[in-house]
Design a protein around this motif. Structure first.
Motif, short mmCIF file in Angstrom:
data_model
loop_
_atom_site.label_atom_id
_atom_site.label_comp_id
_atom_site.label_asym_id
_atom_site.label_seq_id
_atom_site.Cartn_x
_atom_site.Cartn_y
_atom_site.Cartn_z
N LEU B 46 0.85 -1.21 0.00
CA LEU B 46 0.00 0.00 0.00
C LEU B 46 0.88 1.25 0.00
N ILE B 47 1.91 1.25 0.87
CA ILE B 47 2.79 2.42 0.96
C ILE B 47 3.52 2.62 -0.37
N ASP B 48 4.00 1.50 -0.94
CA ASP B 48 4.72 1.55 -2.21
C ASP B 48 3.83 2.12 -3.32
N ALA B 49 2.58 1.62 -3.40
CA ALA B 49 1.69 2.05 -4.47
C ALA B 49 1.28 3.52 -4.31
N VAL B 50 0.95 3.92 -3.06
CA VAL B 50 0.56 5.31 -2.83
C VAL B 50 1.72 6.23 -3.20
N ASP B 51 2.94 5.78 -2.94
CA ASP B 51 4.13 6.58 -3.21
C ASP B 51 4.43 6.67 -4.70
N LYS B 52 4.35 5.52 -5.40
CA LYS B 52 4.86 5.49 -6.78
C LYS B 52 3.82 5.74 -7.85
N VAL B 53 2.54 5.41 -7.58
CA VAL B 53 1.55 5.48 -8.65
C VAL B 53 0.98 6.89 -8.76
N GLY B 54 1.09 7.46 -9.93
CA GLY B 54 0.51 8.78 -10.19
C GLY B 54 -0.37 8.70 -11.41
N ASN B 55 -0.60 9.82 -12.08
CA ASN B 55 -1.41 9.81 -13.29
C ASN B 55 -0.54 10.13 -14.49
N CYS B 56 -0.84 9.47 -15.61
CA CYS B 56 -0.13 9.72 -16.86
C CYS B 56 -0.38 11.18 -17.26
N SER B 57 0.68 11.90 -17.65
CA SER B 57 0.52 13.32 -17.99
C SER B 57 -0.26 13.49 -19.29
N SER B 58 -0.33 12.42 -20.10
CA SER B 58 -1.01 12.54 -21.38
C SER B 58 -2.45 12.03 -21.34
N CYS B 59 -2.67 10.84 -20.73
CA CYS B 59 -4.02 10.26 -20.78
C CYS B 59 -4.71 10.19 -19.42
N ARG B 60 -4.03 10.55 -18.33
CA ARG B 60 -4.58 10.58 -16.98
C ARG B 60 -4.81 9.23 -16.33
N GLN B 80 -6.37 8.06 -33.16
CA GLN B 80 -7.62 7.61 -32.54
C GLN B 80 -7.50 7.81 -31.04
N LEU B 81 -8.57 8.36 -30.42
CA LEU B 81 -8.54 8.61 -28.98
C LEU B 81 -9.81 8.04 -28.38
N CYS B 82 -9.66 7.07 -27.50
CA CYS B 82 -10.83 6.43 -26.89
C CYS B 82 -11.04 7.01 -25.49
N ILE B 83 -12.26 7.51 -25.24
CA ILE B 83 -12.57 8.13 -23.95
C ILE B 83 -13.22 7.10 -23.02
N VAL B 84 -12.59 6.84 -21.87
CA VAL B 84 -13.19 5.92 -20.89
C VAL B 84 -13.31 6.62 -19.54
N GLU B 85 -14.14 6.03 -18.65
CA GLU B 85 -14.35 6.67 -17.35
C GLU B 85 -13.24 6.34 -16.35
N ASP B 136 -7.79 12.38 -35.00
CA ASP B 136 -8.73 12.34 -36.12
C ASP B 136 -10.10 11.85 -35.69
N GLU B 137 -10.11 10.88 -34.76
CA GLU B 137 -11.38 10.29 -34.35
C GLU B 137 -11.43 10.11 -32.84
N LEU B 138 -12.57 10.50 -32.28
CA LEU B 138 -12.78 10.36 -30.85
C LEU B 138 -13.79 9.23 -30.67
N ILE B 139 -13.43 8.18 -29.89
CA ILE B 139 -14.35 7.06 -29.67
C ILE B 139 -14.86 7.15 -28.24
N LEU B 140 -16.15 7.33 -28.07
CA LEU B 140 -16.72 7.49 -26.73
C LEU B 140 -17.07 6.12 -26.14
N ALA B 141 -16.38 5.73 -25.07
CA ALA B 141 -16.66 4.44 -24.43
C ALA B 141 -17.04 4.65 -22.97
#
Lengths: 197, 197
Positions: B46-60, B80-85, B136-141
């Motif tokens: 848990l400590i390792d993951a909270v410390d190391k895991v962040g968000n991708c600067s490009s896709c979040r 192509q860019l696929c949008i997910v929740e 060019d294309e946005l895919i809504l998922a």
């Protein structure tokens, strides 16, 4: 699949009973997405508990310190000793209230097939207690399973050899139980164990 | 009830989704009784993951490091860019295979009642991507819920304003689904969305 730290966390979460692969994945992602403070507090409290919680030297239940609060309570009688399988069983009886004796927690039950014999469930400590003469009555509250019954039978034979009275908690139809919905094993046991009124 | 360290652990375990009071108690006792090494490893990961895991600067999405493996993979197309929740949705699509474009993870959906507007789900970053002309294309998922649909509708209007083609993943009867057992909302949607063959 999610990167080394997340994968390690997902694997580690599966040590918890009832948490499978899908739940572990869901918990890991949700903690990292939404509740990092909660995850850090969980880590800290795990370390704290693993460090501080040991077993009571007298009754073997989980406790912080040398003896648990029940064994250290001078208002409770050491003459009655209730045998339970786990700390959770002990706390269930405490929550029900009405019992003011001591406990002895086996931390399991006899199960020769898994290599769990009298030593593993602390029976030498229990026999020393019985031999000391401070216990008048042993109350067997192990579960009504094959292993629990075997354990109860074994302990009762040792207690009788030490000249201590033995009783078993009553089993039958629970309060508020409607006969129509009670399983037939419980019902046939209740019929066999009927009491003259 | 069980002493301060155990009570603290039981409370901390409840941050996990799907874990209530009874499960937390059971997990805490079982870890302390039988698997202290597993509990220590869980705390460390848990400590390792909270410390190391962040968000991708490009896709979040959740990742270790500046950019995730998908965004850094030069074989994948940024057109192509696929949008997910959520990251879990991203990995579900990756596991299904066949998609070789990029993703954008909203980390939620529009929900004005909870104070979640376009800012909170990273739409300014998405709009900058759309304005840059590389997509060019946005895919809504997004999910087929009220919030997911609202979010999809909002994003599609912004994408069209930026001159980017928009599509939505297909919804209908799943493969192997027997009509007899499909819920009627899905079935009526499948009828409405029928395709000429």
């Amino acid at each position: 699949m999610y990167g080394p730290s997340i994968d390690r966390l997902i694997t580690a979460l599966r040590v918890m009973p009832g948490i499978g692969a899908k739940s572990a994945q869901r918990i890991a992602l949700q903690l990292l997405e939404r509740n990092r403070d909660g995850a850090a507090e969980l880590a800290a409290s795990l370390i704290d508990a693993v460090d501080k919680v040991g077993n009571c030297s007298s009754c073997r239940t989980l406790c912080e310190g040398e003896r648990c609060t029940i064994c250290s309570d001078s208002r409770r009688s050491a003459q009655q000793l209730c045998i339970v399988e786990t700390p959770a069983d002990l706390f269930a009886i405490e929550q029900a209230g009405g019992y003011s004796g001591h406990y002895f927690v086996l931390m399991g039950h006899l199960s020769p097939i898994d290599g769990i014999g009298p030593e593993e469930i602390g029976l030498p400590i229990l026999e020393a207690k019985l031999a000391s003469g401070e216990v008048d009555e042993l109350i067997l509250a192990t579960n009504l399973t094959v292993e629990g019954e075997t354990t109860a039978h074994y302990i009762s034979s040792r207690a009788r050899a030490a000249g201590v009275a033995v009783s078993r908690i009553a089993h039958g139809v629970p309060l508020g139980g409607e006969l129509e919905y009670i399983d037939s094993n419980t019902l046939s046991l209740a019929m066999q164990s009927r009491k003259v009124i």
